[in-house]
Design a protein around this motif. Structure first.
Motif, short mmCIF file in Angstrom:
data_model
loop_
_atom_site.label_atom_id
_atom_site.label_comp_id
_atom_site.label_asym_id
_atom_site.label_seq_id
_atom_site.Cartn_x
_atom_site.Cartn_y
_atom_site.Cartn_z
N GLY A 129 24.95 -69.03 21.78
CA GLY A 129 25.74 -69.50 22.92
C GLY A 129 27.10 -70.02 22.52
N VAL A 130 27.28 -70.38 21.23
CA VAL A 130 28.60 -70.73 20.74
C VAL A 130 29.42 -69.45 20.66
CG1 VAL A 130 29.91 -71.69 18.80
CG2 VAL A 130 27.68 -72.66 19.41
N HIS A 131 30.67 -69.50 21.11
CA HIS A 131 31.44 -68.27 21.13
C HIS A 131 31.49 -67.65 19.74
CE1 HIS A 131 34.74 -65.42 21.94
NE2 HIS A 131 34.23 -65.46 23.16
N ALA A 132 31.22 -66.36 19.67
CA ALA A 132 31.02 -65.69 18.39
C ALA A 132 32.25 -65.71 17.50
CB ALA A 132 30.57 -64.25 18.62
N THR A 133 33.45 -65.91 18.08
CA THR A 133 34.64 -65.95 17.25
C THR A 133 34.65 -67.15 16.30
OG1 THR A 133 35.77 -67.09 19.06
CG2 THR A 133 36.09 -64.72 18.89
N VAL A 134 33.89 -68.21 16.66
CA VAL A 134 33.80 -69.38 15.77
C VAL A 134 33.18 -68.98 14.43
CG1 VAL A 134 32.81 -71.69 15.53
CG2 VAL A 134 33.69 -70.94 17.74
N ALA A 135 32.29 -67.98 14.45
CA ALA A 135 31.70 -67.50 13.21
C ALA A 135 32.76 -66.99 12.25
CB ALA A 135 30.68 -66.39 13.49
N GLY A 136 33.78 -66.31 12.79
CA GLY A 136 34.86 -65.82 11.95
C GLY A 136 35.58 -66.94 11.24
N VAL A 137 35.80 -68.04 11.94
CA VAL A 137 36.48 -69.19 11.34
C VAL A 137 35.64 -69.82 10.24
CG1 VAL A 137 37.53 -71.43 11.80
CG2 VAL A 137 37.67 -69.62 13.50
N LEU A 138 34.35 -70.03 10.51
CA LEU A 138 33.48 -70.65 9.52
C LEU A 138 33.34 -69.78 8.27
CD1 LEU A 138 30.69 -72.17 11.80
CD2 LEU A 138 32.66 -73.31 10.77
N LEU A 139 33.23 -68.47 8.46
CA LEU A 139 33.18 -67.57 7.30
C LEU A 139 34.45 -67.69 6.48
CD1 LEU A 139 31.66 -64.44 9.08
CD2 LEU A 139 30.58 -65.67 7.17
N ALA A 140 35.60 -67.78 7.15
CA ALA A 140 36.87 -67.91 6.44
C ALA A 140 36.94 -69.21 5.66
CB ALA A 140 38.03 -67.81 7.42
N PHE A 141 36.41 -70.29 6.24
CA PHE A 141 36.48 -71.59 5.58
C PHE A 141 35.68 -71.63 4.27
CE2 PHE A 141 37.54 -74.39 9.51
CZ PHE A 141 38.83 -73.86 9.51
N THR A 142 34.72 -70.71 4.11
CA THR A 142 33.93 -70.71 2.87
C THR A 142 34.65 -70.00 1.72
OG1 THR A 142 32.81 -68.59 3.33
CG2 THR A 142 31.82 -70.59 4.26
N ARG A 168 33.37 -59.54 -4.45
CA ARG A 168 34.20 -58.85 -3.47
C ARG A 168 33.52 -57.61 -2.89
NH1 ARG A 168 40.44 -58.78 -5.75
NH2 ARG A 168 40.52 -60.94 -6.47
N ARG A 169 32.31 -57.32 -3.29
CA ARG A 169 31.64 -56.09 -2.85
C ARG A 169 31.34 -56.16 -1.36
NH1 ARG A 169 29.47 -57.50 -7.82
NH2 ARG A 169 29.76 -55.95 -9.47
N TRP A 170 31.94 -55.23 -0.62
CA TRP A 170 31.82 -55.28 0.84
C TRP A 170 30.39 -55.06 1.30
CZ3 TRP A 170 29.86 -51.26 3.60
CH2 TRP A 170 29.78 -50.02 2.96
N LEU A 224 28.85 -58.51 1.26
CA LEU A 224 29.44 -59.52 2.12
C LEU A 224 29.41 -59.14 3.60
CD1 LEU A 224 32.58 -60.48 -0.02
CD2 LEU A 224 30.40 -61.68 0.13
N LEU A 225 29.67 -57.87 3.91
CA LEU A 225 29.76 -57.46 5.31
C LEU A 225 28.45 -57.67 6.08
CD1 LEU A 225 31.52 -56.34 7.55
CD2 LEU A 225 30.90 -54.03 6.80
N PRO A 226 27.27 -57.27 5.54
CA PRO A 226 26.02 -57.54 6.28
C PRO A 226 25.79 -59.02 6.55
CG PRO A 226 25.64 -55.93 4.54
CD PRO A 226 27.00 -56.49 4.31
N LEU A 227 26.15 -59.88 5.60
CA LEU A 227 25.98 -61.32 5.80
C LEU A 227 26.94 -61.83 6.90
CD1 LEU A 227 25.69 -62.47 2.09
CD2 LEU A 227 23.84 -62.37 3.79
N ALA A 228 28.16 -61.31 6.89
CA ALA A 228 29.12 -61.72 7.92
C ALA A 228 28.66 -61.26 9.30
CB ALA A 228 30.50 -61.14 7.59
N LEU A 249 25.38 -67.46 6.41
CA LEU A 249 26.65 -68.13 6.14
C LEU A 249 26.63 -68.77 4.75
CD1 LEU A 249 29.44 -69.08 7.16
CD2 LEU A 249 28.29 -71.09 8.14
N GLY A 250 25.51 -69.42 4.40
CA GLY A 250 25.39 -70.03 3.08
C GLY A 250 25.40 -69.00 1.96
N LEU A 251 24.71 -67.87 2.17
CA LEU A 251 24.70 -66.82 1.16
C LEU A 251 26.09 -66.22 0.99
CD1 LEU A 251 21.34 -65.01 2.02
CD2 LEU A 251 21.82 -66.45 0.02
N PHE A 252 26.81 -66.04 2.10
CA PHE A 252 28.18 -65.54 2.05
C PHE A 252 29.05 -66.50 1.24
CE2 PHE A 252 32.51 -65.11 3.59
CZ PHE A 252 32.68 -63.74 3.74
#
Length: 407
Positions: free
Chosen positions: A239-252, A219-221, A224-228, A207-210
């Motif tokens: 155990g945290v629902h994996a969709t939360v990862a999508g939100v945190l990635l977006a916030f960066t 912008r190179r996919w 970015l994609l492997p890190l995401a 997440l930090g590297l992303f």
């Protein structure tokens, strides 16, 4: 002598850039809402035909690397994987609103934030009143009727609310965005059962590297994609629902002040995937519940859990959003925008009762996939969302006729 201060408006039009952005989202979400509804209907119909076993086999088909604990069913991949794309787009929209949209101004943010809070609290309370005493784990579904489906609600508004100016459309979009943020917090806090700390801490590295790369405008996919994906996998393991990862990635992702940031670029690229693929596939694989004909449908809709969900969506959402907006108007001396009446506000509140995608997700998290109560929730969310949409449509049509007669 100082000039008199103008009376604040609850539904003020945004800037030209904001209006253009809302129009673009409306165009895409209208199509996405139609695809969402169509996919859900196909799933529901298929599950109630003689070929329902084939549908269930498709939904339960497993694939993925077992070594990474990702040998998941297609239904789980849709809920945990595809919806991560949906929440990534929602996270981009959230950040954009807080940095460059209406939510950056506390005075303008007060109304949709208060309305969203009212639209979460009242449905939850209504659900607990109706279903909380049903025993067992019924109370775990309190959050099901608190969510608003952006795609579905905006699609209905785009079709039947053409007579409304752009400001209420922006209000509904902003309200739904704040509603999504609350839903994300609810999922993270109340529907995380077993927390594994090491994978969660490990997710901070990709997440930090992303974040580092996107802040350098990379912008190179293939970078970015492997890190995401790594961030998503580690969240899934934690155990945290994996969709939360999508939100945190977006916030960066950085947001441009004039609509030219990386967040806008990603949103432009991923919104069609979210609205056109991720959400419809999730709806198709989730909405297929065998109801056993009209009698079975009637029985399902008379269960306390189903009644609580329907009451929350059809009554609670509209009441909560309208009451919160009225309180802001009452205690801040703000008034409605020109040409708008409280009937329009009630209709917008009813549109907030279209709680499709996230409501179905919370239903599965609350009761477990395939359980009787999860299936009751699915039927109730479908019925409640359609009911809220129909009531909002009728009210919008009536106000349109009244405007036409008074013109």
């Amino acid at each position: 002598m100082a000039a008199p201060r103008s009376t604040p408006r609850l539904f003020r039009p945004g800037s030209w850039i904001e209006a253009r952005r809302v129009a673009e989202i409306l165009r895409q979400e209208t199509i996405g809402g139609a695809l969402l509804l169509g996919a859900a209907l196909v799933g529901m119909i298929w599950a109630n035909t003689p070929w329902s076993a084939a549908y269930e086999s498709l939904r339960e088909y497993h694939l993925g690397p077992a070594a990474l604990h990702l040998d998941l069913s297609l239904a789980t991949w849709a809920a945990d994987g595809l919806l991560a794309i949906f929440f990534f787009v929602a996270g981009l929209e959230l950040k954009r609103e807080f940095v460059a949209g209406d939510l950056r101004d506390p005075r303008r943010a007060a109304v949709p934030v208060a309305a969203a809070a009212g639209g979460v609290a009242v449905p939850a309370i209504l659900y607990l009143i109706v279903a909380g005493g049903a025993g067992g784990d019924a109370a775990r579904g309190w959050a099901v009727p608190t969510a608003t489906d952006i795609a579905f609600a905006l699609a209905v508004l785009a079709v039947v609310g053409r007579h409304l100016p752009s400001a209420p459309r922006t209000f509904l979009l902003t309200l739904a965005v704040v509603d999504d943020l609350i839903a994300i917090l609810i999922i993270a806090v109340f529907y995380t059962a077993d927390l594994a700390v090491l994978p969660l801490l490990g997710a901070l590295l990709p997440l930090g590297l992303f974040a580092l790369l996107v802040h350098r405008r990379v912008r190179r996919w293939w970078l970015l994609l492997p890190l995401a994906v790594a961030t998503w996998v580690l969240f899934h393991e934690s155990g945290v629902h994996a969709t939360v990862a999508g939100v945190l990635l977006a916030f960066t992702v950085p947001v441009g002040r004039d609509g030219d940031g990386l967040a806008e670029h990603f949103e432009h690229r991923f919104r069609p995937i979210s609205a056109g693929v991720a959400v419809p596939v999730f709806a198709f694989l989730t909405a297929g519940v065998t109801v056993g004909g009209p009698h079975g449908l009637a029985d399902a809709l008379t269960e306390p859990v189903a009644l609580g969900v329907i009451a929350g969506l059809v009554v609670g959402k509209g009441a909560g959003i309208t009451a919160a907006t009225w309180l802001v108007a009452r205690f801040t001396k703000a008034t409605l925008g020109e040409g708008l009446g409280w009937a329009d506000v009630v209709a917008l509140g009813m549109l907030g009762g279209i709680g499709f995608t996230v409501s179905l997700l919370i239903g599965e998290l609350a009761f477990g996939h395939g359980t009787p109560r999860a299936e009751q929730v699915t039927v109730a969310v479908l019925a409640g969302s359609v009911g809220a949409a129909l009531l909002a449509t009728v009210l919008l049509r009536l106000t349109a006729r009244r405007r036409a007669k008074s013109a």
